[in-house]
Structure formats: C-alpha cells, structure tokens
Design a protein around this motif. Structure first.
Motif, mmCIF file in Angstrom:
data_model
loop_
_atom_site.group_PDB
_atom_site.id
_atom_site.type_symbol
_atom_site.label_atom_id
_atom_site.label_comp_id
_atom_site.label_asym_id
_atom_site.label_seq_id
_atom_site.Cartn_x
_atom_site.Cartn_y
_atom_site.Cartn_z
ATOM 1 N N GLN B 74 0.622 -5.064 -6.661
ATOM 2 C CA GLN B 74 -0.633 -5.798 -6.525
ATOM 3 C C GLN B 74 -0.515 -7.232 -7.029
ATOM 4 O O GLN B 74 -1.517 -7.917 -7.214
ATOM 5 C CB GLN B 74 -1.748 -5.059 -7.258
ATOM 6 N N ALA B 124 5.865 -10.835 -7.030
ATOM 7 C CA ALA B 124 5.369 -9.734 -6.192
ATOM 8 C C ALA B 124 6.329 -9.467 -5.036
ATOM 9 O O ALA B 124 7.089 -10.347 -4.659
ATOM 10 C CB ALA B 124 3.996 -10.093 -5.652
ATOM 11 N N PRO B 125 6.310 -8.236 -4.481
ATOM 12 C CA PRO B 125 7.140 -7.962 -3.309
ATOM 13 C C PRO B 125 6.692 -8.845 -2.156
ATOM 14 O O PRO B 125 5.507 -9.134 -2.030
ATOM 15 C CB PRO B 125 6.868 -6.491 -2.998
ATOM 16 N N ARG B 131 7.007 -4.325 0.520
ATOM 17 C CA ARG B 131 5.842 -3.628 -0.029
ATOM 18 C C ARG B 131 5.971 -2.124 0.229
ATOM 19 O O ARG B 131 5.674 -1.293 -0.613
ATOM 20 C CB ARG B 131 4.596 -4.178 0.652
#
Lengths: 459, 653
Positions: B74, B124-125, B131
C-alpha cells in the motif's frame, strides 16, 4: 401527565445528544463529556487555522483532473483575451488557437484548429490515502494530440466539419464590459445528482478568478462572477445559459459536467455565437466553434486506458456505465477499439444503470461470475452518486483489484473522498492530471486551492 | 512468460521445496537482523534482487512479515538513509517511523525518531506484475496463519492463478492437521491447478481424475476452465469428462444462484421497508404527505457521520463503538427534527394534505441546503469494520455483512413498531388519536402532544434508515431525494396506513426486482404474466372461475374446507396477504429457476423464433424497475383479494 413528562425528557435528551454531536466540528469548542482522547475529533475553530489542519471535518480538499482543467481553462481564456486585446467572442476564439500555457500539471497547448487540448495521459492506482500512484504515462514523446472524432468510429477519416461559429450579418448579444469590470458565468450543478462532482469546479473557477482579480484582472478589468445552479436538470442548463448570455452579458461561461448537459446548452451557445469552456473528459464526436474542450476526448483517456489493461494481460472487459450519452458513446469507442485489437465479442459485456442507481447486488454478482476466470476487468463509466454503492458492494462481496481491477473514467481524487478507500487500493483510473504529480507548480496550486476553500468555508 | 519470469518461478520452486521439506505447520520466527537484511533488498533498484527478497519472505512463514507486506503493497514503506522503514502517517511532518519487523516506533537512543517526509524515499512495488508478486507472497504467508478467513482467501488465490508453483504448498496443506475447511479448500484449488493443463509432465489419466473430482465438488470457478478445455479437446475422454463435470456443477450453481437471488431480494426489500416504515406512520396514520421524509433519513445519516467524527473512527483506527452509539443518536436526531417540523409547520396543516405536501417539500429543501452549507457535498462515512466484508454460508453463496445487518435491523424495527402500537400505552393513545381525535380528546388525551410524538417516532425511524444506509451507499445532502419515491411506492402499494402492508409490499417489490434483474426478457415477461394471472385469478376476473372474494383463491382448492377459516378475512388479513405473496413468490422462483427451459419449450414455434432475439435480451437494472412499476400500477388498480385497502385520515377524507 406521565407520558408528557417522559416524552419531553426524551426530546431534551435528543437535543443534548444532537448538539454535542455537532460540537465536533462546529464553533462550539466546549469539550463534551463523552469525547474520547482523540485529538482529531475534538479540534474545532477550523477557519482560524490557515495551515490546512481541517482534520475534524472530512479530509482537506483535493484536486483532480476536471478541477485542473477547469482551473487552467480560466487562464486560457485570460491569455486569449489579452492576446486579442478584446473581449469580442470571435477575436478571443482566434487568439486561443495554438496558445501554449503552464498548467499545474505541466506545460500544455491548445490545438491549432480542433478546440481541444494537447495533454499527457496517466494511469493511476488508488492508494490507501485516497491519492493515486501514477503507474504509466502515455505521452507520444511530447503531448498526446487530441482527436475530436475517434479514429475507431471514423476509420476512413471522414469527420463532419465544425458546427457553430458566427453567421455573416447576424447580430449577437455583446458582453457587458465596463471600464473596470467584466462578467464571467459559472454554470455548474450545485445540487442534485451531479453536485458531488460539480461543486468543486465552481469552487476552483472562483479560486482562479480570485487569483486573477488579485493580480490586476483581465485587460485591467476586475472579473464579476455570475453563478447559477442548474441543479443537475439538463433543460435548466440551457435556460440558465440563455439568461447569462442575454440578460447578464457575461463574456464567457465555464460550465457543464455531464455530456447531456453540454448537449443541452450547445444550441444556445451556437445561437448566440458565445463561448463555453468545458472542463470534463467526454466521449468526443463533437466539435463546435463555440466550445473549448479543456479535458480529454476518447484518444486521451479511454483508448490508452483500454490499451493499458490489454498490455496487462486482461482478456475480458465488463463495460459498466450510467445510462446517458457519455457512457454510451464511450463504450462504443471502447468496443470498437477492443474488437480492433482482436478481443472476441463474447469477452465484452456492456451494461448500463440509471442515474442514482443504488442497488448493485446483481451486477456485482455478474461481474464476479464474469471474472471467475481471473483475467477480466471492469471499465467503469458510472457517474455521480452511484459510484459509492457500487464500490462498496464490490468490496463487500469480496472482490479486490487483484481479482478484477476497475478502471474508472469518472472517479478521481474528489470522488474518493466519499468512499471507504482501503478496500479499493489498486483499482485504477485514467486521467491527464493527478494531484500526486510531483512539481512545484502543482504543489502551489494544491496548496492555494486548499487555502482558498478554507478561507471561504467551502467544503 | 518471459525468460526471467521462468527463471524466477524456478527459483521460487527450489526455495519452496527446500523450506517445505522441513517446515513445521505454523509460523516461524526468524532472527530480526536476518529479516532486515532481506527487507533491505526490497529497496534495491535491481529487479532480480527484489524478486529474490520476495521469494525469501514467501518461504519464511514469518507472521510478522504479513503486516509489513501489507504496508509495502500500500505504499507505506520507505527508504530512510539506508534503512527500510514503515511510515503510515505522512500527513504529520515530521512523521513518526516504524521498524519494519516489529512495527514498533523506531528509536535511536531510546527516543522515537521523527523524520521529515522529504527524507523518505518511496519503495512501493511498481506496476501490476510486481504488485501481484507481493500479493502472492502475502498469500503464501497467510495460508499458514491462524486467521481462518484469510487462510481460505489466500488458498483461493492460489487456485485463481492456476500456477503449478503453488501445488506443493497446497499438497502440504492437504496433508497437514489444518481445519477441515482449509483442507477442503486446498483440495479444491489444487484440483483447479491440475485440470488447467499448466503442469508439464502430467498424464491424461491424472487430469481425467482431477476433472471428475472437481465436478463432484461443484466448484463454480472451474466452469470457465472446463469450458476452455471443452473447446480445445474436441474428441477425447477428457472432453466427455468435462461435459459431465460441467453438468453437475451447473446444476449446483443454479440452486445457489436461486438462494442468492432470494437473499438479494430480501436485502433490497429490507432496505425498502426500513425507509418506508417511518413514512407508513406519518403518511399512513397521520395522513401527512411528508415530502421531507428522505431528508429525515439524511439527518440520521449525518448524525451517524457526526458520531464517527466524535469517536475518531477511520478505517485505520476502527472504533466500532461509534456505530452502536450512532443507532440511538440517529433516531433521536431525526426525531427531534421531525418533532420541530410538526410543532412549527405541519400542526397547522392537518386535514390539508396538499398544503402539507408543499410545506414539507419546502422544509426538505431547507434541510438539504442547511446540511450542504455545513458539510459540503462530499463526505465519507466509513463503515464499522465489523460490517465490512462478507461471510460465505454455503460454497459460493456470499452474504455481505452490511446487508445481513440491515435485514436484522429491519426485523427489529418492524417488531418494535408493532409492539409500540399494539402493547404500549403510548401506542394506544396514538391509535386513539388517529382514529378519533375528538373522542380521544374528550377522554383527556393530549392529542397535540400525541401528534407530535407520532410524527417524531416516524421521523426517528427515517433516521434509523439513514443510519443503516451509510453502510450500503453514499451520504450526500440530497440523498433523501433518491429514496422518497421508493418509500412512497412501498407505502402506497402496501395500502396506506397498514404496517403489515408496507412490510409485504417492501419484500414483494424487493424480491420481484431481484428475481427479474438477472433474467432475460422472455423469462421476465413470463414471470410477470404469471404474477398477473395469479392476482387476477384471485380477484375472480377469470369468469367461470369466479370465486368467493372473501375467501380468495383458497376457495378454489378442493378439500381446503377445513383450512379456509384460517384464510377468512375475519381471522387475520395479514395471513391471507402472506399466503398470496407466498404463492406469487413460489411461482416466480420456480420460473426464475426453470425459465430457460420454458423458453426452450415454447421456442419451437416460428413466431417465437422471430421474437427470440428480443426475448433473450437481458433485463438488467433499468428494465427491472420499469417492469416492477408496471406491475405495481396493475396491482393498485385492482387490489386483488381486497389486499391492503387504504386506511387512516387520508383515505377517509
């Protein structure tokens, strides 16, 4: 009488509870006995703090694509007026062609002839805090050229010629310009089903006008706003536009969200050869010399989004929309595009719900069956207050962005303010601007808009 | 899959195989420093090291990595100097940061560190494929965690991916001492992978066995896979097996879908009833056409919102108590507004229904605008965490929690209102005032107060409807306008002034709507036709079948002599009503189930083939509403069986 006494007690109690409930964000700062030690909930006196800590009320105001498009629309008009040196409609129109300008989201340019705007295209994923993470940018090595008519609906390139414009010898109502003031109209629904989206556009146009007035106005004249509320009633849009042009003598009108409202006012603008700045992405298939479209036609939003999903391995598409002209035409473009990319017709479902539709149980179940194979997505053109129940039902039935991502064309930061965001993380939207664009201009714009809303009590 | 992807999954398989040979059946706890080293790899710009880190995490079965990975996916994980940290509150600056492993505030020399947001670099990915990889790792961890729901969901995702790399994991689960539900789910998903044909060295017999097995399990998710196989393998044993399996599954799914439709209908009906309940008192009993009813609902919804602010409930820090407190508060808030309305305006307009219509409409506009000025157009009520999500009561039968709650709440409200009117002194006084104001007044009843009280109770019920609505839909100043028509629809159909009528009408309209929506036009029209036939039959318009109006259609059933007294109007009209709706419901349900076949049976004639295209067009939401309203119009024209005659002041006038 016992009953009377008991009921009056109940009513007093009700008053007490209600007023203490309102105390959370109103002017009443006396701490209530039931208030827990939660600083966010007890902060009051919101207007006094300029730093944006409006945390007791819903989160601070956000900006999004239509808000940016409405904002720079005002500046495009200003620049065109200054270039033309006049408020005359025809001169302003000529001056706007090819105009380059700095918008919060970066440098953009008006098209030389087709009344649309060169823009970049972004795909964003919903983050937990209601913002979008930009995961893809389409820019054709510059800005994406707008097509008023989609090449997927007009494969031979035979497009109609523009409508509207001046008719030789005709007399048109002239803007009511004095030596120190000029009138400008805002035509956005402040009530009814579209208020949830359009109110923000009224706010941002007021903000832009306020900025311009503070920095000396347009051609030395201060702008007086004429604000009308067409109340999400499409006929009323035309009536109010007529009134603004003929009675108030506005020099330009900023307005409309839904395509049906734009179609409703179009004859009025063409009849009086007047000027509308339209700030919302739409289905294209229209080119009027009396409208400047500052947001995206299909090739700047719909087609890149569908392309992104295809590139991502999605094979089945559920086209879900509200039943009016934008979703219908948008889905026609999308379907033509998908079929041209070799997606079989059986893998595309098209479905519409009425405005205000609130019960999405059956539809979400159909999506669930459709997505059981794990390679489907929803392309959503749902508009207005139906989005909240749709996303809620979607999440509550256990569907996530990993099962079946929703690519939305009418959900931006502003709409997310009204939703439970955590279950929606990873769903997508395609726009030409996101609040999360990292640049000094954008930060200044966001901050300025938030401060303006706070100072004027706009929520 | 490209080359690096193959390499990657190969590596994962090796790691998994190594781990699973020796792993115990519960979470492991690794040394913190080792874990931190792995996490540092996530911040690397090299895609392969990131994948490697994820693979190590997947194999770790470390329970503390779950919350970390949630944060990671997230976008709450950042690189600070050279350290991977978690920061969940970017709005604060300087922001507090957390240790990635323990999730305790990060301390240097015993003091919690706060850093400027600009010092944090996002890790974040990126993109959907990464993801997805993170989501896979989360699931691989989750299948071994004690939380049953998460475990099941994670296993389900394994099957969805049809990726053989998960097969070992599933096999091990099936042989572990996990709860039976987990084992069944693991089996189901292992089968999904086995039938998919994604396993390279699989014999046809193995696949055949898997196909037969999955048919016996009635897994809906197997249908698209089986259909694919059916198309690819034209003339083989596998083809035959697929057919058999599909038939079994579809038979089961039909039944489940029927139950699901019934629940959807009940749920929609319960929402309609809840909205109409207050109106049936105000409009039905008092004869006031209250156009502000929807706005009283809105007041209840905003009272709920105020409670949420007061308790500081957010999805991150759930304070579910707020919702419990909001229940009485929303009732009282709407009741107070209603009481004031009655005192200040409506009281002066009794007996002038059209004037009160205009006046209450004016009030509704005032209320909308007041709320808009105070709150703006765009606020979000976050549902309490206990009402988010759903439970699966049967295989593939999903009941969302919020809807189940509203169903219960609706039942509670109906019973309470019934009890209030029937068994309390206040109810007695209200009924007395409604039936004969002068007489009641002559007996010393303070009729003015009673009127106010009745209005307040009706308004309060609207407030509760608003309170419940916040879990289903959006809260806007003009939300009431969406519901006012539906409320009147229910009250009028149910016969003005009858509580039971409103309940049956709400359920009837809701169920019919949800039965029609998934059908196509042919089936829909047939359903509607049967509803009309039944009602007109009941009414006795069928000429030679003319029946005793008082006894209704029951008099047509031979041998019903002994039971007809139960259905005679002198006993309870409610039961007669129930009987009729029961019959209509049964036939509709039968049709929705067998409708497809009916079209087939009739489909041999040339006329029908001509309109076939039209009839097989799905009804969908828009047309369902149109059909319902035409049905309601027919119904109130005839009011078969003398059902729900209008009552109360308005009907008498």
């Amino acid at each position: 009488m016992l009953l009377a006494r008991r009921s009056s007690f109940v009513i007093t109690l009700g008053f007490l509870l209600f007023s203490s409930g309102c105390g959370g964000n109103g002017g009443d700062s006396s701490p209530s006995a039931t208030t827990p030690q939660e600083p966010a909930a007890t902060e009051s006196s919101t207007a006094a703090q300029p730093d944006g800590s409006d945390s007791a009320v819903a989160a601070a105001r956000v900006t999004d694509d239509p808000i940016e498009a409405a904002y720079f629309g005002v500046y495009v008009w200003k620049a065109a007026v200054e270039k033309a040196g006049s408020f005359d409609i025809d001169k302003v129109r000529e001056a706007a062609y090819g105009l380059e300008f700095d918008a919060p989201g970066g440098r953009k340019r008006m098209h030389d002839s087709n009344h649309h705007t060169y823009k970049p295209v972004y795909i964003g994923e919903i983050l937990r805090d209601g913002q979008f993470k930009i995961v893809k940018e389409f820019n054709d090595g510059g800005l994406v050229e707008p097509d008023a008519y989609s090449s997927y609906l007009h494969p031979d390139g035979d497009v109609p010629s523009p409508t509207g414009g001046p008719v030789a010898g005709a007399e048109y109502p002239q803007p009511d310009v004095t030596d120190d003031s000029v009138k400008v109209g805002i035509l956005h629904s402040l009530s009814g089903t579209m208020a949830i989206s359009e109110t923000s556009l009224k706010d941002v146009v007021s903000f832009a006008v306020d900025e311009i007035n503070k920095s000396g106005g347009v051609l030395g004249r201060q702008i007086d706003l004429v604000i009308e509320d067409p109340a999400s009633d499409w006929d009323l849009f035309a009536e109010k536009a007529r009134k603004m042009i003929t009675e108030d003598g506005v020099a330009v009108i900023f307005g409309c969200w839904t395509s049906v409202s734009r179609k409703s006012v179009l004859p009025v603008f063409e009849e009086y050869n007047h000027l509308l700045f339209y700030p919302v992405q739409y289905e294209g298939e229209e080119l009027s010399l009396n409208v400047f479209y500052t947001a995206a036609p299909p090739n700047q939003q719909l087609v890149p989004a569908a392309q992104y999903m295809l590139d991502d391995g999605v094979k089945k598409f559920y086209l879900l929309g509200t039943d009016y002209v934008f979703p219908r035409t948008a889905n026609k473009v999308l379907k033509a595009f998908l079929l041209a990319q070799g997606v079989p017709e059986t893998n595309i479902i098209e479905e519409y719900t009425p405005f205000h539709h609130q019960d999405y149980q059956t539809i979400v179940q159909k999506v669930k069956d459709f997505a059981a194979s794990g390679d489907a997505c929803v392309l959503s053109t749902i508009n207005g207050d139906s989005n909240v129940p749709f996303y809620k039902e979607f999440a509550n039935q256990g569907l996530t962005s990993a099962d079946c991502p929703i690519m939305a064309f009418s959900v931006a930061e502003d709409e997310l303010r009204a939703m439970d965001v955590p279950p929606l993380v990873g769903h997508l939207a395609c726009w030409n601007y996101f609040q999360s664009i990292a640049s000094a201009e954008n930060a200044a714009f966001v901050e300025g808009f938030q401060a303006y809303c706070q100072a004027n009590g706009l929520k | 899959m490209d080359a690096s992807g193959l390499l990657f999954s190969g590596r994962v398989l090796t790691v998994l195989a190594l781990v699973f040979c020796s792993a115990p059946a519960c979470g492991w706890v690794l040394p913190d420093d080792t874990t931190r080293e792995t996490l540092a790899l996530l911040a690397s710009s090299d895609e392969e090291s990131r994948q490697q880190a994820l693979a190590t995490l997947a194999a770790s079965r470390e329970p503390r990595m779950l919350p970390f990975l949630e944060h990671y996916s997230q976008g709450a994980v950042f690189l600070w100097n050279t350290q991977v940290v978690v920061c969940t509150d970017l709005n604060q600056s300087p922001a507090p940061i957390l240790d990635p492993v323990t999730l305790d505030p990060l301390k240097i020399d015993g003091a919690p560190v706060r850093v400027d947001v600009s010092e944090l670099r996002d890790v974040a990915p990126s993109g959907r494929s990464e993801r997805r990889a993170v989501a896979d790792v989360i699931r691989q961890l989750e299948v071994w965690m004690p939380d049953l729901d998460k475990r099941l969901a994670a296993i389900q995702r394994f099957g969805d991916s049809r990726d053989p790399k998960f097969l070992d994991s599933l096999n091990e689960l099936m042989n572990s001492d996990a709860p039976e539900k987990v084992i069944r789910k693991a089996r189901e998903n292992a089968l999904l992978i086995r039938i998919s044909g994604n396993i390279q060295d699989q014999t046809a017999d193995e696949r055949l066995i898997a196909i037969n097995e999955i048919g016996d399990l009635c897994v809906a998710r197997a249908v698209p896979v089986l259909n694919d196989i059916l198309n690819n393998e034209k003339e083989s044993q596998i083809h035959v097996a697929c057919r058999g399996a599909l038939a079994t599954i579809e038979n089961y799914q039909k039944k489940v879908r029927l139950l699901q439709n019934i629940f959807n209908g009940l749920s929609l009906g319960s929402i309609l009833i809840l909205m109409a309940l207050g109106l049936s008192i105000i409009f039905g009993q008092m004869g006031v056409i209250n156009m502000a009813h929807g706005e009283l609902m809105m007041v209840g919804a905003y009272a709920t919102y105020e409670m949420q602010l007061l308790f500081g409930h957010t999805p991150e820090t759930p304070t579910n108590l707020y919702y419990i407190v909001a229940f009485p508060v929303s009732f009282l808030a709407a009741a107070v507004v209603g009481f004031l309305m009655e005192r200040l305006v409506v009281r002066h307009l009794y007996g002038r229904p059209l004037d009160s219509l205009l006046a209450t409409w004016g009030i509704s506009l005032v209320l909308i605008q007041c709320v808009r000025v105070k709150y703006g157009d765009n606020i979000g009520v976050n549902s309490p965490s206990m009402l988010v999500g759903s439970f699966e009561v049967l295989q593939d039968l999903v009941i969302p929690r919020n809807r189940a709650f509203i169903l219960v709440l609706c039942g509670f409200c109906v019973l309470s209102v019934h009890a209030l009117f029937r068994y309390t002194r206040a109810g007695l006084l209200i009924r007395a005032t409604v039936q004969g104001r002068e007489t009641a007044s002559g007996h010393g009843v303070n009729t003015r107060l009673i009127d106010g009280l009745t209005f307040a109770v009706g308004s309060g019920l609207a407030g509760i409807a608003g309170f419940a609505w916040t879990t289903v839909g959006g809260v806007t100043p003009d939300m009431g306008q969406n519901h006012i028509v539906d409320s009147f629809l229910v009250v009028v159909t149910g016969g003005v002034g009858k509580l039971a009528g409103a309940v049956f009408a709400g359920l009837g309209i809701g169920s019919l709507n949800k039965i029609l929506e998934p059908l196509n036009f042919g089936e829909g029209l047939m359903t509607m036709g049967l509803v009309i036939v039944i009602t007109s039959w009941a009414l006795g318009v069928a000429g030679s079948f003319r029946i005793d109006r008082k006894l209704g259609m029951m008099s047509l059933i031979p041998g019903s002599g002994p039971i007809t007294p139960v259905f005679s109007p002198s006993v309870t009209p409610g039961i007669r009503t129930a009987a009729t709706f029961y019959c209509i419901g049964c036939v509709s349900i039968f049709l929705s189930w067998s409708g497809g076949h009916l079209v087939e049976w009739f489909g041999h004639g040339s006329f029908v083939t001509a309109v076939d295209a039209m009839l097989t067009e799905p009804i969908r939401a828009i047309w369902a509403k149109v059909l319902i309203l035409s049905c309601v119009v027919l119904f109130i024209q005839w009011r078969p069986l003398g059902l729900f005659p209008p009552r109360g002041r308005l009907a008498d006038a």
